[in-house]
Design an enzyme around this catalytic site. Structure first.
Site, PDB file in Angstrom:
ATOM      1  CG  ASP A  41      48.713  85.925  34.788  1.00 47.81           C
ATOM      2  OD1 ASP A  41      49.746  86.149  35.439  1.00 47.81           O
ATOM      3  OD2 ASP A  41      47.931  86.819  34.432  1.00 47.81           O
TER       4      ASP A  41
ATOM      5  CE1 TYR B  57      48.521  90.490  40.597  1.00 46.25           C
ATOM      6  CE2 TYR B  57      49.090  91.039  38.329  1.00 46.25           C
ATOM      7  CZ  TYR B  57      48.986  90.114  39.349  1.00 46.25           C
ATOM      8  OH  TYR B  57      49.328  88.808  39.118  1.00 46.25           O
TER       9      TYR B  57
ATOM     10  N   PRO C 212      53.338  88.980  43.639  1.00 50.34           N
ATOM     11  CG  PRO C 212      51.086  89.079  42.973  1.00 50.34           C
ATOM     12  CD  PRO C 212      51.999  89.334  44.153  1.00 50.34           C
TER      13      PRO C 212
ATOM     14  NE  ARG D  98      45.357  85.275  31.829  1.00 56.19           N
ATOM     15  CZ  ARG D  98      44.358  85.100  32.709  1.00 56.19           C
ATOM     16  NH1 ARG D  98      44.316  85.819  33.803  1.00 56.19           N
ATOM     17  NH2 ARG D  98      43.423  84.198  32.481  1.00 56.19           N
TER      18      ARG D  98
END
Length: 583
Positions: free
Chosen positions: A47, A243, A322, A235
């Site tokens: 993302d 996370y 990530p 987002r």
């Protein structure tokens, strides 16, 4: 069994595959894309788009939509253990790359990013065949040396064929790109090994619209607590990604050693996060948009191509954590690097040897990425330093790493080594434009109409090299004669721009010799715009002497290939001749 011929077959319609397919489609290349998924990703997955990747999107005309639909992540905040749980330690800019044109990350879920590419490809007449998988791949040794030959045979299987449609088809391709993920069928079928190891770090991910009193919920936030580490990624819309660090015994099946998703779900992940975020609270959201659990693996493929006919890209050739937002960015920049080289080979503008630079450049980058990720994942997943744990990770060290690696993680500082398409000689002619790095942004003024022009907007990914002639105060007629041969010989693949210094303010674009003004819009001057707000410092910023001038050659992917003094136009010709077939 149905058969067809294509220039390039792309296996895998994720970010790497889409970047490649879109670039090829825009160049008029006959391309086929297949994917085993019945549709694009609907939620979750990757993302984050880094500043350099936004520049790449801009070069394809796709940045406007990305910026409109995505969320700009401008600030990074850091929380560490305090007296009553975690407390704010510091707020800093998220991006620490001074020359970034876009000084922020953009977050948008992978499916929306894929749709940006998909719409662009459809306008060029290319779609994705799905659900479909490859079942056999064969290279014809008698055809490998001929770039015009369809040297690769791939058998494809339709997983859900339409009535009357054959269940399998044969595709004969000149080139194949395997962008089919970490468990790549293409990589395995070619017996390419993944080198590296799996770490002990286990993380969960949850996407949701949060209900919380945490004040920095809309910033990129790193939390080190005595209950584990967490990270917040805001987002698009109101969505936030968490996370969450997990203990191995809670998420790993003792028999298989693999992550067992039956042991954990989004509710359990949120409960772990609540412990790390105390004294702040997270209520259970109305829904969880997406979640997963994974073990961090750090591996690089032993090679990225076979006979310069079959290539692997993205997760198929490198995997890592990530946390620094590199996965999707590295993947898309792999195929951004590869696409123009495939086009040159397909057009006959170069031989197959140019394609060797894909592995040379991108495998070195992937190895650097893994080396960075080893240190970053250790610091991210390590326990924080406290009075009772003096061996833990100190915030000052973590912040120093965050800012030191900013040029790398943003993509701005990626530096390709010397090769036929990267020549380090004459770097002093443009001392601050690093050969092998991307061409930085800069405002110039169009001499004909006084428009302010962003130099990077003169670098569309149209498969052409860009030659910037910073004339200095050199005699323009003589310079035009020196450059004219270059234009005549390589003009099919080279766009030329002339940049006058402010000292030549009295000249109109008509005063510039024809060889130096292929179009009125390509004669520029280093001066401030009419409002005096921007521009006027290109020569100084790039380290070019306003008397001596310089030539800067930018590759089709936006990276500087070479620089040269004005009296060495022949060295530019030699550079092109070393890999181009234009005679």
């Amino acid at each position: 069994m149905a058969e067809r011929e294509v220039d390039v077959l792309i296996i895998g319609a994720g970010p790497a595959g889409f970047m490649c397919a879109n670039a090829l489609a825009q160049a008029g290349i006959k391309v086929k894309v297949v994917d085993q998924r019945p549709s694009t990703v609907m939620a979750g997955q990757a993302d984050g788009i880094q500043p350099r990747t936004i520049e790449v999107f801009q070069s394809y005309g796709l940045a406007e939509r990305l910026l409109r639909e995505g969320n700009k992540m401008i600030l990074a905040t850091f929380y560490n253990p305090g007296e009553n749980g975690i407390e704010l330690t510091e707020r800093v800019p998220d991006v620490t790359a001074p020359t970034a044109r876009y000084p922020y990350e953009v977050t948008l879920h992978q499916g929306a990013i894929e749709n940006i590419f998909l719409d662009s490809m459809k306008a060029a007449g290319v779609d994705v065949s799905r659900p479909m998988i490859p079942t056999a791949l064969e290279l014809d040794p008698d055809k490998i040396g001929d770039p015009t030959a369809h040297a690769v045979k791939v058998v494809l299987k339709h997983l859900d064929p339409l009535e009357g449609e054959p269940p399998t088809e044969v595709v004969r391709a000149k080139f194949v790109v395997g962008a089919d993920g970490a468990h790549s069928w293409v990589r395995k079928s070619l017996d390419i090994a993944m080198e590296g190891a799996q770490t002990k770090y286990i993380w969960g991910v949850v996407d949701m619209v949060p209900r919380t009193n945490f004040p920095d919920i809309r910033t990129k936030c790193v939390v080190h607590s005595e209950s584990g580490s967490c990270m917040i990624i805001p987002r698009e819309g109101d969505v936030v990604r968490l996370y969450i660090q997990l203990e191995g015994r809670d998420a790993i099946d003792a028999t298989s050693g693999r992550v067992d998703k039956n042991r954990f779900g989004p509710h359990q992940l949120l409960e772990v996060a609540r412990k790390a975020f105390r004294p702040y609270t997270f209520d259970t959201p109305d829904e969880f948009h997406w979640w997963t659990i994974y073990i961090i693996g750090q591996r690089v493929a032993s090679k990225f191509s076979v006979d310069e006919r079959v290539f692997i890209a993205g997760d198929a050739c490198h995997t890592h954590s990530p946390k620094a937002g590199q996965g999707m960015n590295a993947s898309m920049n792999d195929t951004h690097n590869l696409a123009w080289k495939l086009i040159y080979a397909l057009r006959g503008w170069s031989g197959l040897s140019l394609l060797k630079t894909y592995e040379f450049e991108r495998r070195k980058y992937a190895q650097d990425l893994i080396n960075f990720d080893v240190e970053w994942a250790h610091m991210f997943s390590g326990k924080p330093r406290t009075e009772l744990n003096q061996g833990g990770v100190a915030h000052a060290d973590f912040l120093r790493a965050f800012q030191t690696f900013g040029g790398f993680t943003s993509g701005i500082g990626i530096h390709y080594a010397e090769s036929p398409i990267v020549r380090y000689a004459n770097q002093a002619c443009a001392a601050h434009v690093v050969v092998g790095q991307r061409m930085p942004p800069q405002i110039l003024v169009c001499v004909a109409d006084y428009r302010a022009v962003e130099l990077q907007d003169l670098l569309p990914s149209n498969t052409h090299f860009k030659l910037f002639v910073f004339t200095g105060c050199a005699p323009l007629d003589a310079l035009g004669e020196a450059v004219e041969g270059l234009v005549v010989r390589f003009g099919r693949a080279v766009d030329l721009f002339t940049v006058l210094p402010s000292e030549l303010r009295g000249l109109t674009f008509m005063d510039v010799p024809l060889a130096l003004r292929p179009h009125w819009s390509k004669v520029l001057r280093d001066q401030k715009d009419t409002r005096g707000a921007q521009g006027g410092d290109a020569y100084a910023t790039f380290g070019i002497d306003t008397q001596a001038g310089a030539i800067i050659c930018v590759r089709p992917d936006g990276y500087v290939g070479m620089v040269a003094p004005l009296d060495q136009a022949d060295s530019v010709a030699a550079y092109f001749s070393s890999f181009m077939n234009m005679d």
